[in-house]
Design a protein around this motif. Sequence first.
Motif, PDB file in Angstrom:
ATOM      1  N   GLY A 178      -7.074  -1.222  -4.140  1.00  0.00           N
ATOM      2  CA  GLY A 178      -6.370  -0.080  -3.570  1.00  0.00           C
ATOM      3  C   GLY A 178      -5.453   0.575  -4.584  1.00  0.00           C
ATOM      4  O   GLY A 178      -4.320   0.141  -4.798  1.00  0.00           O
ATOM      5  N   SER A 221       0.643   0.090   5.448  1.00  0.00           N
ATOM      6  CA  SER A 221       0.017   1.368   5.788  1.00  0.00           C
ATOM      7  C   SER A 221      -0.217   1.508   7.288  1.00  0.00           C
ATOM      8  O   SER A 221      -1.318   1.842   7.737  1.00  0.00           O
ATOM      9  CB  SER A 221      -1.312   1.522   5.028  1.00  0.00           C
ATOM     10  N   LYS A 274       0.819  -1.213   0.000  1.00  0.00           N
ATOM     11  CA  LYS A 274       0.000   0.000   0.000  1.00  0.00           C
ATOM     12  C   LYS A 274       0.853   1.263   0.000  1.00  0.00           C
ATOM     13  O   LYS A 274       0.398   2.329   0.415  1.00  0.00           O
ATOM     14  CB  LYS A 274      -0.926  -0.005   1.214  1.00  0.00           C
TER      15      LYS A 274
END
Length: 336
Positions: A290, A265, A237
């Motif tokens: 994402g 994250s 991420k």
Amino acid sequence: MTPNRFNVLWLQSGGCGGCSMSLLCADSSDFFGALDGAGIDLLWHPSLSIESGADALQILQDCASGALPLHALCVEGAMLRGPHGSGRFHLLAGSRKPMIHWVRELAAVAEYTVAVGSCAAFGGITAGGVNPTDACGLQYDGDEIGGLLGADYRSRAGLPVVNVAGCPTHPGWVLDTLMGLAGGLLDEDALDALGRPRFYADHLVHHGCARNEFYEFKASAEKPSDLGCMMENMGCKGTQAHADCNTRLWNGAGSCTRGGYACISCTEPQFEEPGHPFALTPKIAGIPIGLPVDMPKAWFVALASLSKSATPKRVRQNAAADHLVVVPAIRKTRLK
């Protein structure tokens, strides 16, 4: 107590102590010297201070009464409100008093209140799952503002809780925050929408990532240890996570992605329960859910298709290997 010094009191609640361990791994080999040089006195830390028992409790009582000025209350670990709001899952040793009561009392007189780590900021790992201890952050319960101190809490200097989020925090984030507060350089405009200091939260983990060439061509890692970009398949991420991990390296040398691990994250609320395995990228019709922040899905799909069609053989082969298979070609670069 020395006049004109910035007094810091550090408490630990529901957590693993990892943020303190991280702090001791700061680039400066002299942690206390770095604080002293910035005019900061660490009044007490449960793992680093020599005071214990009655002596330690006296420091807390003097801060609460105002006999000892408290400039920054640092709290590491989540607030354990259970059972049934009593806080008795965590009593401060020797005081017969729940930690949440000490935190409320001290936060009321502190010039600044600082949440050190994502547990203290948002609840973090401690609040995951069924959360039997009713853990929360100082001013957030997950991504909902409120937490132990409430949405309207402001320190004596007028700031909400300063959330130095991370699991664990980078030592530089903590030191820079304390130095900024001590120097009067950190105001509410210097905090983002989640109360995180913007000097690190205005960046993305993606910035400076050593795998960016693979990302540009969408040349993806297929398994752990592969050199390629970990966004498409491995759950990374980094294009969404707010932190400067790849430009402010840990111990001057590393980061999660440089060590071969996907960014999870950890500076975000509720990172601990992403709804999918950390090392897996969820997709719909082959497209990662994402996507990079601020990027429309249609643009990403179009650019990804173009990038993959233009991927050099070197990049494609290296992406799915654990070592360089093909090195960059040698070309004359002089302009004619």
